[in-house]
Motif scaffolding. Sequence first.
Motif, PDB file in Angstrom:
ATOM      1  N   PRO A 243       0.803  -1.231   0.000  1.00  0.00           N
ATOM      2  CA  PRO A 243       0.000   0.000   0.000  1.00  0.00           C
ATOM      3  C   PRO A 243       0.834   1.279   0.000  1.00  0.00           C
ATOM      4  O   PRO A 243       0.451   2.264  -0.641  1.00  0.00           O
ATOM      5  N   GLU A 244       1.948   1.288   0.711  1.00  0.00           N
ATOM      6  CA  GLU A 244       2.765   2.504   0.747  1.00  0.00           C
ATOM      7  C   GLU A 244       3.374   2.784  -0.627  1.00  0.00           C
ATOM      8  O   GLU A 244       3.374   3.932  -1.095  1.00  0.00           O
ATOM      9  N   ARG A 245       3.887   1.756  -1.267  1.00  0.00           N
ATOM     10  CA  ARG A 245       4.446   1.938  -2.605  1.00  0.00           C
ATOM     11  C   ARG A 245       3.343   2.318  -3.596  1.00  0.00           C
ATOM     12  O   ARG A 245       3.568   3.077  -4.541  1.00  0.00           O
ATOM     13  N   ALA A 246       2.150   1.796  -3.379  1.00  0.00           N
ATOM     14  CA  ALA A 246       1.032   2.084  -4.279  1.00  0.00           C
ATOM     15  C   ALA A 246       0.739   3.576  -4.341  1.00  0.00           C
ATOM     16  O   ALA A 246       0.418   4.119  -5.406  1.00  0.00           O
ATOM     17  N   VAL A 247       0.842   4.258  -3.204  1.00  0.00           N
ATOM     18  CA  VAL A 247       0.591   5.701  -3.159  1.00  0.00           C
ATOM     19  C   VAL A 247       1.610   6.447  -4.026  1.00  0.00           C
ATOM     20  O   VAL A 247       1.264   7.346  -4.798  1.00  0.00           O
ATOM     21  N   VAL A 248       2.865   6.040  -3.926  1.00  0.00           N
ATOM     22  CA  VAL A 248       3.934   6.683  -4.699  1.00  0.00           C
ATOM     23  C   VAL A 248       3.743   6.427  -6.194  1.00  0.00           C
ATOM     24  O   VAL A 248       3.884   7.343  -7.015  1.00  0.00           O
ATOM     25  N   MET A 249       3.405   5.196  -6.539  1.00  0.00           N
ATOM     26  CA  MET A 249       3.237   4.839  -7.945  1.00  0.00           C
ATOM     27  C   MET A 249       2.048   5.587  -8.550  1.00  0.00           C
ATOM     28  O   MET A 249       2.117   6.064  -9.691  1.00  0.00           O
ATOM     29  N   ARG A 250       0.988   5.705  -7.805  1.00  0.00           N
ATOM     30  CA  ARG A 250      -0.193   6.415  -8.308  1.00  0.00           C
ATOM     31  C   ARG A 250       0.135   7.886  -8.551  1.00  0.00           C
ATOM     32  O   ARG A 250      -0.267   8.455  -9.573  1.00  0.00           O
ATOM     33  N   ALA A 251       0.876   8.493  -7.651  1.00  0.00           N
ATOM     34  CA  ALA A 251       1.254   9.895  -7.821  1.00  0.00           C
ATOM     35  C   ALA A 251       2.159  10.071  -9.033  1.00  0.00           C
ATOM     36  O   ALA A 251       2.014  11.027  -9.807  1.00  0.00           O
TER      37      ALA A 251
END
Length: 240
Positions: free
Chosen positions: A34-42
């Motif tokens: 989930p933490e990496r997902a936020v970065v990838m989405r941005a």
Amino acid sequence: MTVTAEGISDVPRSPLADTVLERLPAVYTAAADPERAVVMRAYMKDVAPFLGLTSPVRRALSRTVLEGLPRPGESDCAAVALRCWRLPEREYHYFAVDYLRRHVTHCSSGFLPVARHLLTTVPWWDTVDLLAAHVVGGLVAADRDLTAEMDAWIADEDLWLVRTALLHQLRYRERTDTERLFDYCLRQSGHDDFFVRKAIGWCLREYAKTDPDAVRAFVSEHGRRLAPLSVREALRNIGP
């Protein structure tokens, strides 16, 4: 499968796709970050939610999903891709693109409407560029009658279809239809979107690896019509 003006209205039946889509979410979500997902989405400008799977992890998981499964036919490819595209997270779209890249040789010219649907649904460069060069490019190379569709796409109002028309010959090298390539670049030389101007430069730069003199001469003759970005990209590796 029914193709309408709005796109694909249904999905082919495919037991193989049933198996893939049963395995895929279970395998992918178990490894979500989930933490990496936020970065990838941005990074991808919020085009879609992400699970947070890096490319190496995702490809390893994909091998697990596909283990023991047979080669797909065209209807299987369509079903897998269209059903993946209905899932919100971007990694499922990446799975579909990788699947099509691997199996595009099993698809006929009749697959192009599916490719168009994928290109124009949740579009961004991360999926469009691979579909353009590896899927649409492969279909057109196998059936040159599809060049008529590319001639239509280069004039389309959808910038991603324009970008695809420009990039579909990216891997053709000596088989490139140079006249069509240069014509497409000139027809869209005044386009106001960054992604089209960038694509013009990219396709010229790639063809310069095969015929640098032809690209240099084209830019020398028509450089005033091309955007500065397109010219810089075209001449990046060969100079003026």
